[in-house]
Each structure stands twice: as structure tokens, then as C-alpha cells.
Design an enzyme around this catalytic site. Structure first.
Site, PDB file in Angstrom:
ATOM      1  N   HIS A   1       0.972  -1.593  -0.036  1.00 34.21           N
ATOM      2  CA  HIS A   1      -0.163   0.103  -0.132  1.00 34.21           C
ATOM      3  C   HIS A   1       0.961   1.513   0.150  1.00 34.21           C
ATOM      4  CE1 HIS A   1      -4.023  -2.038   0.943  1.00 34.21           C
ATOM      5  NE2 HIS A   1      -2.562  -2.298   1.348  1.00 34.21           N
TER       6      HIS A   1
ATOM      7  N   LYS B   1      -8.538  13.572   5.088  1.00 34.70           N
ATOM      8  CA  LYS B   1      -7.196  12.298   4.658  1.00 34.70           C
ATOM      9  C   LYS B   1      -6.641  12.808   5.611  1.00 34.70           C
ATOM     10  CE  LYS B   1      -6.630  13.562   0.378  1.00 34.70           C
ATOM     11  NZ  LYS B   1      -7.053  11.938  -0.564  1.00 34.70           N
ATOM     12  N   ARG B   2      -5.605  11.626   6.106  1.00 38.11           N
ATOM     13  CA  ARG B   2      -5.154  11.593   7.057  1.00 38.11           C
ATOM     14  C   ARG B   2      -4.141  13.112   6.634  1.00 38.11           C
ATOM     15  NH1 ARG B   2      -4.175   8.356  11.222  1.00 38.11           N
ATOM     16  NH2 ARG B   2      -2.252   8.885  11.748  1.00 38.11           N
TER      17      ARG B   2
ATOM     18  N   LYS C   1       0.679  14.381   1.093  1.00 38.39           N
ATOM     19  CA  LYS C   1      -1.082  14.605   1.082  1.00 38.39           C
ATOM     20  C   LYS C   1      -0.963  16.233   0.364  1.00 38.39           C
ATOM     21  CE  LYS C   1      -2.629  11.016   3.153  1.00 38.39           C
ATOM     22  NZ  LYS C   1      -3.140   9.913   2.029  1.00 38.39           N
TER      23      LYS C   1
ATOM     24  N   THR D   1      -8.603   6.210  -2.085  1.00 36.56           N
ATOM     25  CA  THR D   1      -9.518   5.672  -2.179  1.00 36.56           C
ATOM     26  C   THR D   1     -10.584   7.472  -1.602  1.00 36.56           C
ATOM     27  OG1 THR D   1      -9.577   4.844   0.392  1.00 36.56           O
ATOM     28  CG2 THR D   1      -9.681   3.404  -2.065  1.00 36.56           C
TER      29      THR D   1
ATOM     30  N   LYS E   1     -14.909   7.951  -3.674  1.00 33.72           N
ATOM     31  CA  LYS E   1     -16.057   8.705  -2.937  1.00 33.72           C
ATOM     32  C   LYS E   1     -16.706   9.689  -3.471  1.00 33.72           C
ATOM     33  CE  LYS E   1     -14.229   6.157   1.180  1.00 33.72           C
ATOM     34  NZ  LYS E   1     -13.010   5.676   2.246  1.00 33.72           N
TER      35      LYS E   1
HETATM   36  C1  26Q Z   1       3.616   1.073  10.465  1.00 35.78           C
HETATM   37  C2  26Q Z   1       4.386   0.532  10.920  1.00 35.78           C
HETATM   38  C3  26Q Z   1       4.272   0.837  12.718  1.00 35.78           C
HETATM   39  C4  26Q Z   1       3.201   1.285  12.706  1.00 35.78           C
HETATM   40  C5  26Q Z   1       1.778   1.772  11.835  1.00 35.78           C
HETATM   41  C6  26Q Z   1       2.650   1.440  10.633  1.00 35.78           C
HETATM   42  C7  26Q Z   1       1.779   1.937   9.484  1.00 35.78           C
HETATM   43  C8  26Q Z   1       0.217   1.732   9.444  1.00 35.78           C
HETATM   44  C9  26Q Z   1      -0.823   2.434   9.374  1.00 35.78           C
HETATM   45  C10 26Q Z   1       2.061   1.831   7.923  1.00 35.78           C
HETATM   46  C11 26Q Z   1       0.815   2.462   7.345  1.00 35.78           C
HETATM   47  C12 26Q Z   1      -0.589   2.665   7.352  1.00 35.78           C
HETATM   48  C13 26Q Z   1      -1.318   2.645   6.808  1.00 35.78           C
HETATM   49  C14 26Q Z   1      -1.422   2.991   5.077  1.00 35.78           C
HETATM   50  C15 26Q Z   1      -2.918   2.938   4.372  1.00 35.78           C
HETATM   51  O1  26Q Z   1      -3.275   3.870   4.520  1.00 35.78           O
HETATM   52  N1  26Q Z   1      -2.288   3.298   3.409  1.00 35.78           N
HETATM   53  C16 26Q Z   1      -3.124   3.753   2.069  1.00 35.78           C
HETATM   54  O2  26Q Z   1      -3.879   2.671   1.877  1.00 35.78           O
HETATM   55  C17 26Q Z   1      -4.566   2.890   1.042  1.00 35.78           C
HETATM   56  C18 26Q Z   1      -5.283   1.742   0.160  1.00 35.78           C
HETATM   57  O3  26Q Z   1      -5.147   0.781  -0.957  1.00 35.78           O
HETATM   58  C19 26Q Z   1      -4.576   3.871  -0.204  1.00 35.78           C
HETATM   59  O4  26Q Z   1      -5.548   4.107  -1.203  1.00 35.78           O
HETATM   60  C20 26Q Z   1      -3.690   5.472  -0.056  1.00 35.78           C
HETATM   61  O5  26Q Z   1      -2.801   5.738  -1.272  1.00 35.78           O
HETATM   62  C21 26Q Z   1      -2.409   4.616   0.528  1.00 35.78           C
HETATM   63  O6  26Q Z   1      -1.599   5.742   1.552  1.00 35.78           O
END
Ligand code: 26Q
Length: 752
Positions: A310, A491-492, A497, A598, A602
Site C-alpha cells: 500500500h 484524509k490523514r 498529501k 480511495t 467516494k
Molecule cells: C507501520 C509500522 C508501525 C506502525 C504503523 C504502521 C502503519 C500503519 C498504517 C503503516 C501504514 C499504515 C497505513 C497505510 C495506508 O493507509 N495506506 C493507504 O492505503 C490505501 C488503500 O490501499 C491507499 O489508497 C492510500 O493511497 C495509501 O496511502
């Protein structure tokens, strides 16, 4: 028994005299009953979608839609002077995800059930989801968000497994959430927890004692990876999740009488990013215990597992020091070592492929790529970048494993539930087929010159804007005008972003208005998003936006043309209100950095027009609607990648060369803003933009401003704009998660 009889029976009184809370409880019980009338999906092969996050949002409304009883319930409550919206508001919000990745998992479950596929989700029952965001002094504060309650959608089971960490063994417990598909299908989401968790450990804010895993393991969902704290606990969580998943799979396979050596014929595991990657060594370990050799077990597991990537942000790829893993999962180390040894022997001349690198770090994504049979990206551009840039050495060795699965969203929540007006209009025009096959939305194109249809579409948008304005007035205390253009950026919070680019453009507009140059139409910019607690720069961006909100909304002249709102605690429920109200969908990540996005889908589905870079799934949106129905700007991903490779971007040059950029950046520390905000936060943000700007804000700023100006100008041409809206809705069928899941099944899982 009729619905009314059933509810009255559960309430022990009539509907009119029941409180919203009582009605919520009765409806929850009713939904559980109705759901259990549907048999669970079965099949010869079963999918386990393992994910550290399932951002499922509130369940009641969605379940009523999927059971086909939303209308009936709504009318019954109305007849008794009650409001379903108010009753639904009683439900606590499960924020069991950070953002896109977790929400994707939730949309996928909805589609898996709807397509009647044999597949369950597996994750963790966090007691507190992602923190709740509060604003004080124009800054973000994090507070715990407890969502569990007596009347909650989860069902406690008596399925328990022992999970061992070094010298400690804990006993898990499985909780189940029913996943009921649209009109058909019923599967489960299994969330694992410990009975020994101590919620009293949570004292000040979201900090807590991290030493006793029996008490704290599933207390919190980790805010994304920019929070460096608690990495060990993160590994504990990950192992707990996958060990339970692996034990559940083996238990179910044995109950079915299947030969574990034939597991790849009966089981598919989808690894959602690297968070569940330890399932590979854990499953191998358990198969060895069942008498299978290491080599055979590794082969079986490779045939079962598939990995989804991702992100291409290097800093977000999980690499754990061996010393950490040694502490948490010493019994997996021989297996991880053995898997690495296999790689070293096979590819001894290419160290980039090693699972354990020269510094003794274990690269989780590499483990996945060697020992899965499928590796996929989440949008066409993203997969291309993985193949040819980020994961190139792996693509060269395993070309056959790589495939793309462009993300999707469930139209049940993101249209039928959040925008029944638009869903109803669509059904009036083209019938109900689109609900079962989203590609049918294309038939709306027949009406793209129909003035009556376009006017109706416009009226619905206007109505959703009015609803959102009321909501924002009530929740945030800000007055916004539905006549203005709603530009929505939710978004986050992350530098890539580029919310900061939007903020700089707001400054640019502010200065224009101060100089008597007014926009073609008043603009309302709505932001929403949480920053990871340890992500200082993201918090500075929130601070800047909140300061601008204060300055601009209280300026008697400027506020006639421009308003800024930063929504507090943006979550799924707030998304359901603001997305249908958007005119312009802000998707302005630095090209190459947003894997897919995503939210963009929407917004499109709800008739907003995208203002975006050629990044992630925006590229596919552009290809579907045509260049005349989207506003794109900014450097291409190839250009951006080239700038990184050649160290060719220097923010300060852009600052020095452009008077307009310079005045916007300088304004961050103007007297006006410093009177409102925190000197050092504003200064640090400004310094970062001038001297670092790792995500190249200043590179695209001017192009962004001018294209946005064009969009606002075009908005005045209602015929043109409403046609663009219609084309966006009509071409959004591709982004149904039913399509995405159909492709996963066709290419990877083969469940049928
Ligand atoms: C990793 C290591 C330690 C703690 C937390 C994490 C961690 C947590 C959440 C790393 C990444 C995430 C989240 C990533 C995320 O939401 N990515 C998004 O995924 C979506 C679905 O595929 C995409 O549409 C987005 O582009 C992408 O940013």
C-alpha cells in the site's frame, strides 16, 4: 412477526415512548436476528483477509441497507415520531483503522459477503480505536476513544488460542462481527483480544504503561508509522494477530477433514500490507509441528499467501531489528533465519533481495515477496512504480507474481447510505441494475445533455451542501454558505498529501481578496484529518490551518469570499456527511506518493469534480472521465522521481524566484498569524517549506493555484459543471469494490 411487533416486543413498550438509546438496542438485536437467518457463506476454499486495521465505521445503517430493510425501518420510526438518523447516532464509532488501508479492508469485507464469497476477516479487537482528536489553542490533542459497550455489534465467542511470546503464554479470545452482504451473503470478521486487558492503565491522554503485555496488548490501535514509540508492542500485536489467525485456519481445516499438505487448495491468505507478515513464519512453524518438513511447509505457505503493498514511502516499509524479534518471537527466529538462508542461497549475488539485511534488520515486505505467490499494488500507476522502481529487483526475479488490483469502495455505504437522494435519482433514471453491477452507471451518460436531469443533480448537491452546512454549524460552530464552492480536503494529515499546499493557496486567496481581487465565486475550504501524535510537521500544518480559519472567518470582508473549516475528529461518520456535499475533491498528493487513494473515488461517485495531481487512482479517474471532466496539475510522477534521483529539487530556489510564492510562505509568520498562533510551530513549518520541503510543495503551488482558479471560474457555468458532475457519477462504476474483489478472486484467490 412484523417489524413493529418485533421491536415492540424487544422494547417492552411502544416505539413512540422509547428513547433513542432503547430503539438503538432493539434495532441492534433485530439486525442480529435477521442476519442469523442468512446462512454463512461456504465453499471448497476459504479466504482469510488478515489486517491490523478494519475501519468499519458505524454498523446499523449499513446493515439495514444490506438486509434490504432500511426503508421499512425508517418509515416505521417516522410514523412514531422518531428519526432513524438520531437512533443511528447512538452507536459508538469503531475507529479501528488509521485511514485508507483500514477503510479498504472494511469495503472489501462488504464486497466479499455481497459476492457470496467464502471469506472472513481476521484482526484485533482494540479497546480504544485511533485516538479522538480535539482542538485547543488551534492545536491537536489526542484523547482515548473507547468504543466498546454493552450494546455493541461484536459477539463474544468461546474460541480461544494460546499464544506464546518467549517465556510468556497468553490465552486469546475471539469476538465476531457479522458481515452481512447486500441482499445476499454472510461472513464474519474475527477480532482477537485478551480477557486480561486493563483499561485502567490509560491515564493521561493516550499514554500508558507499555511493559505488561497481558494488560495492554490490544488497548490501542497504533497511529501510523511516524510514531516511533512502542515498536515492540507493535510487534507483540502483530504476532498475536497472526498466531491466532494461523491457529484458526488450522483448526478449521482439521474440522473440515482437509489434508494440511493440500492447504493451498483450500485456503487463501491475503496479507494487508506488511503488518500481518509474521503469518508466514508462524504458519510454517505450526505446519512443522504437524509433521511437515520445513521445505514442504515453506512451499505450502507460499501457495497460500498473497501480499498487498500500500505504499512506496520508504519510511513506511516495516523493518524490524532482529533483537526486537528475538525478544518477542524467539521461536520464529530459526524459521525466519531459514527462510532468509533459502533466499541467500538462491540469489547470492544480489543482497537487495535478502530478508535480513547487513544491519540485522528483517525486511517484512521482502519476506512477503519471496514467500507469497502474488504481490499486488493498489492502482495502475502504483503497481507500475513498484515493478520498475521501488521493487524492481523483485520484479526481475518474480515477474509472474506481480499484478495490479486497483482499489475500490463499497457503493452501499458511500452512495446508498450517505446519499439516498442521489441513489434514488439514479434508480429512477436507469433502474436498479447498478446496485448489482456498478458498471451499469455508465447508462447515465444517456442523460448528459438532459437539462432536467442536470438540474435535478444540481438540486441534490445543493441539498447535501445545506445538510453539511447545518452539521458544521452544529458541530464546529462555523457558518458556511451553501452558495459557495465547497472544496473538500479530507484524509490523514501527511506532508506527501500536501494539505500545506492547500493552506498556502488559501493565503494566496486571502491576499488577493485583501487587494480587491475577488474570486469568481465565494469559496469554502473544508479540511479534516488526524496527524500521528509524534508527527510534528503534520501537527504544524493543522496549526496553520486552524490559525487561518480564525483569521479569515473573522475578517468581515474576506469572509464574504472565503471560509476555512477544519473539522474536528474526522472519521467515517463525518466523511458520510461531507463527501456528498463536495463540489471540488482535493486530491493533491505529490505525484508518485499516493499509492491509490480511495477518498477520490467516494467524491467522484457523489458527483464532485476532482482537482488533483496525476497520482494514484486519480490517473484512472482521468482516463475514465476524460481530461475535460477533471482538473489536473503538477509535475508528473516520472519528473518527480527524476528530481529525487538527481537531488534536483531545492525549495529555496522556488521561494527566491517567485514573488508570489515568497509572499505566501512569508505570511506564515506574519504578525496577523503570530497574534493567533504559536511562534515556534509556525516558524518551524515555514523553515521546513523553505529549506527542506521533502514533498515538493513549492514545486506545484503556482500551477495548483491557477488550475483551481479555473475550476472556480468554470463552476459559474452551471450547464458545463453539472454535465461534469454527471459524467463523474456515470464513469465511477469501475471503482466499486465489487469489481476489485471479483478481480482478486479471479486472479489470486480462486475461491470458486
Ligand atoms: C507501520 C509500522 C508501525 C506502525 C504503523 C504502521 C502503519 C500503519 C498504517 C503503516 C501504514 C499504515 C497505513 C497505510 C495506508 O493507509 N495506506 C493507504 O492505503 C490505501 C488503500 O490501499 C491507499 O489508497 C492510500 O493511497 C495509501 O496511502
Amino acid at each position: 412477526m412484523t417489524l413493529e411487533e418485533s421491536l415492540t416486543g424487544k422494547l417492552g413498550k411502544n416505539i413512540a415512548s422509547a428513547s433513542d438509546a432503547e430503539l438503538y438496542r432493539a434495532l441492534l438485536a433485530y439486525v442480529k436476528e435477521k442476519t442469523n437467518e442468512r446462512p454463512l457463506t461456504t465453499g471448497n476454499k476459504k479466504l482469510y483477509y488478515i489486517s491490523a486495521e478494519f475501519l468499519i465505521g458505524r454498523q446499523l445503517g449499513k446493515n439495514l441497507i444490506n438486509l434490504g430493510i432500511y426503508k421499512e425501518v425508517n418509515e416505521l420510526l417516522e410514523k412514531n415520531g422518531k428519526s432513524l438518523a438520531k437512533v443511528a447516532d447512538e452507536e459508538m464509532e469503531p475507529s479501528l483503522g488509521n485511514g485508507g488501508l483500514g477503510r479498504l479492508a472494511a469495503c472489501f469485507l462488504d464486497s466479499i459477503a455481497t459476492l457470496d464469497l467464502n471469506g472472513d476477516g481476521v484482526g484485533l479487537r482494540y479497546h480504544f480505536g485511533l485516538f479522538k482528536q480535539e482542538f485547543r489553542n488551534h492545536k491537536q490533542y489526542e484523547v482515548p476513544d473507547r468504543w466498546l459497550s454493552e450494546d455493541c455489534c461484536l459477539t463474544k465467542t468461546d474460541v480461544c488460542f494460546p499464544v506464546t511470546f518467549g517465556k510468556t503464554t497468553v490465552m486469546s479470545r475471539m469476538y465476531d462481527l457479522d458481515v452481512v452482504g447486500f441482499k445476499k451473503g454472510h461472513t464474519k470478521l474475527h477480532l482477537f483480544d485478551l480477557d486480561t486487558i486493563d483499561e485502567n492503565l490509560v491515564k493521561e491522554g493516550i499514554s500508558f504503561d507499555k511493559t505488561q503485555i497481558e494488560k495492554n496488548l490490544t488497548l490501542f490501535l497504533y497511529p501510523d508509522d511516524s510514531d516511533k514509540d512502542g515498536q515492540l508492542l507493535r510487534i507483540y500485536q502483530q504476532y498475536f494477530m497472526v498466531s491466532n489467525a494461523a491457529q484458526l485456519i488450522i483448526k478449521e481445516q482439521k474440522e473440515l477433514g482437509h489434508d494440511l499438505r493440500r492447504m493451498a487448495d483450500h485456503v487463501a491468505i491475503q496479507i494487508n500490507d506488511t503488518h500481518p507478515s509474521l503469518v508466514i513464519p508462524e504458519l510454517i512453524r505450526l505446519l512443522i509441528k504437524e509433521g511437515i518438513s520445513f521445505r514442504d511447509a515453506a512451499g505450502i505457505v507460499t501457495g497460500v499467501c498473497a501480499y498487498t503493498n500500500h505504499t512506496i514511502l520508504a519510511e513506511a516499509l516495516e523493518k524490524w531489528p532482529m533483537s526486537y524479534l528475538n525478544k518477542v518471537v524467539p521461536h520464529l527466529m530459526p524459521i525466519i533465519g531459514g527462510l532468509d538462508f533459502g533466499v541467500v542461497c538462491a540469489y547470492h549475488d544480489n543482497h537487495n533481495l535478502n530478508i535480513i539485511d547487513g544491519e540485522g534488520k528483517v525486511h517484512m515486505a521482502r519476506l512477503d515477496m519471496h514467500y507469497s505467490h502474488s504481490v499486488n499494488g493498489v492502482a495502475a500507476l502504483h503497481t507500475k512504480i513498484l515493478k520498475h522502481q521501488e521493487l524492481r529487483p523483485f520484479f526481475e526475479n518474480y515477474a509472474e507474481k506481480f499484478n495490479n488490483k486497483t482499489n475500490g469502495i463499497t457503493f452501499r455505504r458511500w452512495l446508498m447510505l450517505c446519499n439516498p437522494e442521489l441513489a434514488g435519482m439514479i434508480t429512477d433514471l436507469i433502474g436498479e441494475d447498478w446496485m448489482y453491477n456498478a458498471a451499469e452507471l455508465e447508462r447515465l451518460m444517456y442523460f448528459h445533455n438532459d437539462e432536467g436531469v442536470l438540474r435535478h443533480l444540481d438540486e441534490i448537491k445543493r441539498h447535501k451542501k445545506e445538510e453539511a452546512a447545518l452539521f458544521i454549524k452544529e458541530k464546529e460552530g462555523v457558518d458556511i454558505d451553501p452558495e459557495s464552492v465547497f472544496c473538500i480536503h479530507v484524509k490523514r494529515m501527511h506532508e506527501y498529501k500536501r494539505q500545506q499546499m492547500n493552506a498556502l493557496n488559501i493565503i494566496y486567496e486571502y491576499m488577493n481578496i485583501k487587494n480587491g481581487n475577488y474570486p469568481a465565486r465565494p469559496i469554502t475550504v473544508i479540511f479534516g484529518g488526524k496527524a500521528a501524535p509524534a508527527y510534528y510537521m503534520a501537527k504544524n500544518v493543522i496549526h496553520l490551518i486552524l490559525c487561518l480559519q480564525q483569521l479569515i472567518n473573522n475578517d468581515p470582508v474576506v469572509s464574504r469570499y472565503l471560509k476555512v473549516v477544519m473539522l474536528q475528529n474526522y472519521n467515517i461518520s463525518k466523511a458520510e456527511v461531507v463527501i456528498p456535499a463536495a463540489d471540488i475533491s482535493e486530491q493533491i498528493s505529490l505525484a508518485s506518493k499516493e499509492a491509490s487513494g480511495t477518498g477520490n473515488m467516494k467524491f467522484m461517485l457523489n458527483g464532485a469534480v476532482t482537482l488533483g495531481t496525476n497520482d494514484g487512482a486519480n490517473v484512472e479517474i482521468r482516463d475514465l472521465v476524460g481530461i475535460e471532466n477533471i482538473y489536473t496539475f503538477g509535475k508528473s510522477s516520472d519528473e518527480v522521481i527524476n528530481l529525487y534521483n538527481t537531488n534536483g529539487y531545492h525549495a529555496i530556489d522556488f521561494y527566491n524566484r517567485s514573488e508570489s510564492i515568497r509572499s505566501c510562505v512569508d505570511f506564515i509568520t506574519s504578525d496577523e498569524l503570530r497574534r493567533i498562533g504559536d511562534d515556534s510551530m509556525l516558524r518551524d513549518l515555514q523553515d521546513n517549506l523553505k529549506n527542506k520541503d521533502w514533498f515538493m510543495t513549492l514545486l506545484d503551488l503556482e500551477h495548483y493555484s491557477s488550475v483551481k482558479e479555473t475550476a472556480v471560474f468554470d463552476y459559474q457555468n452551471r450547464a458545463k459543471w453539472t454535465r461534469m458532475m454527471l459524467v463523474n457519477v456515470a464513469r465511477s462504476g469501475f471503482f466499486s469494490s465489487d469489481r476489485t474483489i471479483t478481480e482478486y478472486d479471479r486472479d489470486i484467490w480462486h475461491l470458486r
